[in-house]
Enzyme design. Structure first.
Site, mmCIF file in Angstrom:
data_model
loop_
_atom_site.group_PDB
_atom_site.id
_atom_site.type_symbol
_atom_site.label_atom_id
_atom_site.label_comp_id
_atom_site.label_asym_id
_atom_site.label_seq_id
_atom_site.Cartn_x
_atom_site.Cartn_y
_atom_site.Cartn_z
ATOM 1 N N ALA A 81 35.882 11.496 111.271
ATOM 2 C CA ALA A 81 37.097 10.880 110.668
ATOM 3 C C ALA A 81 37.749 9.887 111.324
ATOM 4 O O ALA A 81 37.971 9.832 112.522
ATOM 5 C CB ALA A 81 37.889 12.173 110.024
ATOM 6 N N GLY A 93 33.478 14.560 111.994
ATOM 7 C CA GLY A 93 33.164 14.455 110.349
ATOM 8 C C GLY A 93 31.787 13.718 110.567
ATOM 9 O O GLY A 93 31.161 13.636 109.535
ATOM 10 N N GLU A 122 29.413 16.529 110.705
ATOM 11 C CA GLU A 122 29.595 17.307 109.299
ATOM 12 C C GLU A 122 28.681 16.449 108.387
ATOM 13 O O GLU A 122 27.864 17.052 107.683
ATOM 14 C CB GLU A 122 31.015 17.238 108.835
ATOM 15 C CG GLU A 122 31.824 18.421 109.871
ATOM 16 C CD GLU A 122 33.052 18.319 109.359
ATOM 17 O OE1 GLU A 122 33.637 17.264 109.375
ATOM 18 O OE2 GLU A 122 33.711 19.589 109.229
ATOM 19 N N GLU A 181 36.944 18.456 117.332
ATOM 20 C CA GLU A 181 38.340 18.490 116.391
ATOM 21 C C GLU A 181 39.575 19.188 117.091
ATOM 22 O O GLU A 181 40.696 19.065 116.978
ATOM 23 C CB GLU A 181 38.254 18.949 114.948
ATOM 24 C CG GLU A 181 37.302 17.964 113.843
ATOM 25 C CD GLU A 181 36.022 18.103 114.110
ATOM 26 O OE1 GLU A 181 35.382 18.311 115.127
ATOM 27 O OE2 GLU A 181 35.619 17.727 112.945
HETATM 28 C C1 LIG Z 1 39.246 16.955 109.839
HETATM 29 C C2 LIG Z 1 38.721 16.105 111.050
HETATM 30 C C3 LIG Z 1 37.668 15.415 111.119
HETATM 31 C C4 LIG Z 1 36.524 15.442 109.861
HETATM 32 C C5 LIG Z 1 37.326 14.704 112.195
HETATM 33 O O1 LIG Z 1 36.259 13.878 112.311
HETATM 34 S S1 LIG Z 1 38.355 14.320 113.414
HETATM 35 C C6 LIG Z 1 37.721 13.046 114.424
HETATM 36 C C7 LIG Z 1 36.628 13.686 115.190
HETATM 37 N N1 LIG Z 1 36.044 12.788 116.303
HETATM 38 C C8 LIG Z 1 36.472 12.596 117.396
HETATM 39 O O2 LIG Z 1 37.216 13.297 117.786
HETATM 40 C C9 LIG Z 1 35.820 11.501 118.205
HETATM 41 C C10 LIG Z 1 36.826 10.672 118.877
HETATM 42 N N2 LIG Z 1 36.276 9.538 119.596
HETATM 43 C C11 LIG Z 1 35.514 9.819 120.886
HETATM 44 O O3 LIG Z 1 35.610 10.890 121.254
HETATM 45 C C12 LIG Z 1 35.102 8.491 121.540
HETATM 46 O O4 LIG Z 1 35.563 7.538 120.931
HETATM 47 C C13 LIG Z 1 33.744 8.334 121.541
HETATM 48 C C14 LIG Z 1 32.799 9.344 122.289
HETATM 49 C C15 LIG Z 1 33.155 8.302 120.044
HETATM 50 C C16 LIG Z 1 33.032 6.814 122.058
HETATM 51 O O5 LIG Z 1 33.755 6.981 123.297
HETATM 52 P P1 LIG Z 1 33.853 5.482 123.878
HETATM 53 O O6 LIG Z 1 32.688 4.589 123.717
HETATM 54 O O7 LIG Z 1 34.325 5.890 125.508
HETATM 55 O O8 LIG Z 1 34.979 4.889 123.248
HETATM 56 P P2 LIG Z 1 36.401 4.971 123.228
HETATM 57 O O9 LIG Z 1 36.881 6.356 123.155
HETATM 58 O O10 LIG Z 1 37.264 4.134 124.148
HETATM 59 O O11 LIG Z 1 36.703 4.437 121.766
HETATM 60 C C17 LIG Z 1 36.506 3.094 121.319
HETATM 61 C C18 LIG Z 1 37.811 2.807 120.385
HETATM 62 O O12 LIG Z 1 37.677 3.440 119.206
HETATM 63 C C19 LIG Z 1 38.625 4.013 118.536
HETATM 64 N N3 LIG Z 1 38.186 5.449 118.304
HETATM 65 C C20 LIG Z 1 37.112 6.133 118.504
HETATM 66 N N4 LIG Z 1 37.081 7.246 117.693
HETATM 67 C C21 LIG Z 1 38.070 7.075 116.771
HETATM 68 C C22 LIG Z 1 38.161 7.756 115.535
HETATM 69 N N5 LIG Z 1 37.502 8.819 115.324
HETATM 70 N N6 LIG Z 1 39.053 7.373 114.774
HETATM 71 C C23 LIG Z 1 39.823 6.230 115.001
HETATM 72 N N7 LIG Z 1 39.534 5.503 116.179
HETATM 73 C C24 LIG Z 1 38.313 5.894 116.838
HETATM 74 C C25 LIG Z 1 39.368 4.631 120.151
HETATM 75 O O13 LIG Z 1 40.533 4.627 119.802
HETATM 76 C C26 LIG Z 1 39.021 3.060 120.703
HETATM 77 O O14 LIG Z 1 40.010 2.310 120.166
HETATM 78 P P3 LIG Z 1 40.775 1.058 121.093
HETATM 79 O O15 LIG Z 1 41.627 2.057 122.328
HETATM 80 O O16 LIG Z 1 39.544 0.398 121.752
HETATM 81 O O17 LIG Z 1 41.508 0.574 120.300
#
Ligand SMILES: C/C=C(\C)C(=O)SCCNC(=O)CCNC(=O)[C@H](O)C(C)(C)COP(=O)(O)OP(=O)(O)OC[C@H]1O[C@@H](n2cnc3c(N)ncnc32)[C@H](O)[C@@H]1OP(=O)(O)O
Length: 717
Positions: free
Chosen positions: A61, A101, A104, A124
């Site tokens: 998400a 997500g 999921e 999460e």
């Molecule tokens: C209910 C809840 C539900 C259904 C959910 O899904 S909650 C979300 C679950 N997902 C996560 O927690 C994953 C979060 N992301 C990561 O762990 C990492 O970003 C990654 C492993 C997917 C990739 O890592 P990496 O390559 O090192 O890149 P960054 O972490 O630096 O991320 C790049 C930019 O993307 C933004 N980001 C990452 N994931 C999300 C997200 N789920 N939603 C919004 N934005 C996301 C992150 O902030 C970075 O942004 P900038 O810093 O470059 O602006």
């Protein structure tokens, strides 16, 4: 946002397109919903493959959307059900990450094919949530309760190989995953054995029962006990257990209702907001800037392939391991032969035979390296001497960095030929494990030097934060008033046990006194001697409890004079069974010692509440945080919070000290400080700083607007 193409004659290939991680924001959800419907009704289509653009399946998400009161667009649960119910086989082609997500979504597909480098997981819990769009109900049905609970509670990334063994993936391949999924989907169409009259039903996880578990009640009771003892007040891990128990005991639709109810309790909670704030604070440090205007996106890092570490005590060893693991070739230098041999054994053990590390007793060995990290004893005179020598020994252009935790970077820079090449790289013990790296720039450090240290931090997997130069930088500068309050509380009637219990209940893994015992009381004692606060530097006739006109507690000094350095000597604020022992026990000697101390100084012990402990210790620390912002030593409250969460184990579900202050309410923090300062006018750290006053006067804006109030206030750098 979700591209639709028919490939190979009959396969609908749906590709999520939302760089960089294909997060499921409203437009993506809309796109998915529409394309699934289209695939369903398209007569040409006989199977569906779901993939992510640019080598990433889906990062889950969109966390940025979570603040919205009601999320626009179709809900994930609705999309996933639509997908699971499709009568045409749906195959997830997982490259890169399938997280939250994203996983999921994959679980709602009928089959999952992963690339060998793919990673899946439910992170999460790190966001103060749990997989609440069907994940908590579908995963246990697929891999069984114990494995599912482990994945959901830990939030860890599961590598493709393990996922295959667990049955989470149906196939793992090294080739083009989408092509493989397309071929696979066409075969499934023909061979899937029908169950209950409907093809694919056994691949619809919502239709499956959870694999049975013996001693279910005992299993969940044990799991809950374990989680309670580790969660340190965080609610999300507890909810994970409750949701998975629902999957194990309820029919799918009832489990989904439970999941919805549980998610509702977390979604807008203070803990979830704090944890999600931490997610972005962790990443904010990468966008550093210096008061000169130099920034992360305008400065280029120097290439670094070789490094030297000078001094192989505990910190030097950990730093050597961290650098070697990042792929650098490392020269480890220690002039004391026995220490060198011991360090060599310890580093090899930690690196398990890997890494490229050579050892030398001679500083000359650092002559050809690209970067040096000095990690010797915390003594300015010794460090100055080493920096002078390094400046002569090293090739031109070598970056000279120091792991000092408090000392003046600029003074060290002034001992060298090229002060612009000097920065601090302040690691936290154990240096190969703790995530934080404070990159400290002095007035003469070049943007290129900062960019290089920040880039190296990233290579080591650190959360790197660029900060200005002052005594203690950000972390230790803020720690000082916190420690000071803890000692004052002992003088006034508290015990180490009372203070530690309050802080541990707040969520710290260890209270301040247990932490001091672990780090060694002698470390601070040496610093205080250097500062002339104790030892021979103190002017004769100076009252014991006053320094420079301010209240001072000599308790820590007295403990060290008794040889009580903490765990290493077997006694400190607590008693240990032997030198190096780890289990802290209350010490009657200390109770006696405190009573005698109070009697000697005419102090009358009073009852101290846990609330007072928290307010005095934490508000004093937060107040210093505002001063750090005001002085321009940290660029943002997010940077301070990242330092505290990743370097000082501030509980993530409290979001870091500055975020915590914003949650408590700035007016309340100000009021608390005013109250305690009135009671203790000889403690300047309790006097509310002007930035806090100004923020309250401007209506306590949200944390992301504080910079507007800080602006205009001249930086010290
Ligand atoms: C209910 C809840 C539900 C259904 C959910 O899904 S909650 C979300 C679950 N997902 C996560 O927690 C994953 C979060 N992301 C990561 O762990 C990492 O970003 C990654 C492993 C997917 C990739 O890592 P990496 O390559 O090192 O890149 P960054 O972490 O630096 O991320 C790049 C930019 O993307 C933004 N980001 C990452 N994931 C999300 C997200 N789920 N939603 C919004 N934005 C996301 C992150 O902030 C970075 O942004 P900038 O810093 O470059 O602006």
């Amino acid at each position: 946002m979700a591209q639709y193409r028919v490939v190979s004659g009959s396969v609908a290939l749906i590709t999520i397109q939302n760089p960089p991680v294909n997060a499921l924001r409203a437009a993506v959800r809309e796109g998915l919903f529409n394309t699934i419907k289209r695939a369903s009704s398209d007569p040409q289509v006989r199977s569906v493959v779901l993939s992510g653009h640019n080598g990433t399946f889906c990062g889950g998400a969109d966390i940025k959307e979570f603040g919205n009161v009601s999320l626009p667009g179709p809900h994930l649960v609705e999309i996933f059900q639509l997908m699971e119910d499709l009568v045409k086989p749906v195959v997830a082609a997982i490259e890169g990450f399938a997280l939250g997500g994203g996983l999921e979504l994959a679980l709602a597909c009928h089959y999952r094919i992963g690339h060998s480098k793919a990673k899946v997981g439910f992170p999460e819990v790190n966001l103060g949530l749990f997989p609440g769009a069907g994940g908590s109900q579908r995963l246990p049905r697929l891999v069984g309760v114990p494995a599912a609970l482990d994945i959901i509670i830990t939030g860890r990334h599961v590598a493709a190989g393990e996922a295959l063994k667990l049955g989470l993936l149906d196939r793992v391949i090294d080739q083009n995953t989408v092509d493989a999924a397309v071929t696979f989907s066409k075969i499934q169409k023909c061979t899937s054995p029908p169950i209950s009259g409907k093809p694919l039903d056994n691949h619809r996880l919502g239709n499956r029962p959870c694999p049975p578990l013996e001693n279910m009640d005992a299993f969940f009771e044990e799991a809950m006990k374990r989680v309670h003892s580790r969660a340190r007040g965080a609610v999300a891990p507890i909810t994970c257990v409750q949701a998975v128990r629902g999957a194990a005991t309820l029919p799918f639709h009832k489990g989904m209702e439970l999941e919805k109810m549980l998610l509702g309790t977390l979604f807008n909670s203070a803990q979830a907001q704090a944890s999600q704030y931490c997610f972005f604070a962790e990443r904010a440090g990468a966008r550093w800037s210096m008061p000169s205007g130099a920034r992360w996106d305008t400065c280029k890092a120097k290439p670094i392939s070789t490094a030297a570490v000078i001094g192989l005590g505990t910190m030097g060893r950990g730093i050597t391991v961290a650098l070697a693991r990042a792929g650098l070739s490392v020269v480890a230098v220690e002039t004391q032969e026995h220490q060198l041999a011991e360090a060599q054994r310890a580093v090899s053990r930690m690196l398990k035979g890997g890494g490229r590390v050579s050892y030398s007793p001679d500083l000359q060995a650092a002559a050809e390296v690209d970067l040096v990290v000095e990690a010797v004893f915390e003594d300015m005179a010794i460090k100055e001497k080493i920096f002078k020598q390094l400046s002569e020994v090293c090739k031109p252009g070598t970056l000279l960095t120091t792991n000092t935790s408090t000392l003046d970077i600029d003074r060290l820079a002034s001992c060298t030929r090229d002060p612009q090449l000097v920065v601090g790289m302040h690691f936290f013990a154990p240096a190969h494990i703790m995530r934080l790296l404070e990159v400290v720039y002095g007035p003469r450090s070049s943007p290129e030097a900062v960019a290089t240290a920040m880039q190296l931090g990233k290579r080591m997997g650190k959360v790197s934060v660029a900060v200005g130069n002052c005594t203690g930088f950000v972390g230790n500068r803020m720690l000082k008033p916190y420690l000071e309050q803890a000692n004052f509380l002992l003088e006034e009637g508290a015990t180490p046990e009372l203070v530690d219990a309050a802080l541990e209940e707040f969520g710290f893994p260890m209270g301040v006194f247990k932490m001091s015992d672990l780090s060694g009381l002698d470390v601070g004692w040496r610093v205080r001697k250097e500062e002339g606060l104790t030892g021979p530097g103190v002017t004769a006739g100076q009252p014991m409890r006053i320094r420079h006109g301010r209240r001072y507690s000599p308790l820590g000094d007295l403990m060290c004079e008794e040889g009580r350095y903490g765990q290493k000597t077997g006694s400190g604020w607590y008693l240990y069974d032997k030198p190096g022992g780890r289990v802290a026990r209350s010490d009657p000697w200390l109770r006696n010692f405190l009573e005698q101390y109070r009697a000697r100084h005419g102090l009358v012990a009073r009852r101290i509440s846990q609330q007072e402990v928290l307010e005095r210790c934490l508000y004093a620390l937060i107040n210093e945080g505002f001063r750090v912002l005001e002085d321009g030593i940290a660029a943002s409250p997010q940077n301070i919070d990242a330092i505290y969460v990743f370097g000082y184990s501030w509980p993530k579900h409290r979001g870091g000290p500055m975020f915590y202050a914003s949650q408590v309410g700035l007016a309340r923090v100000l009021e608390g400080l005013n109250h305690y300062h009135q009671a203790h006018p000889d403690v300047p750290h309790l006097e509310p700083c002007s930035l806090l006053r100004r923020l309250v006067a401007s209506g306590s804006p949200p944390i992301n607007k504080w910079s507007e109030v800080v602006k205009g206030h001249r930086s010290q750098l």
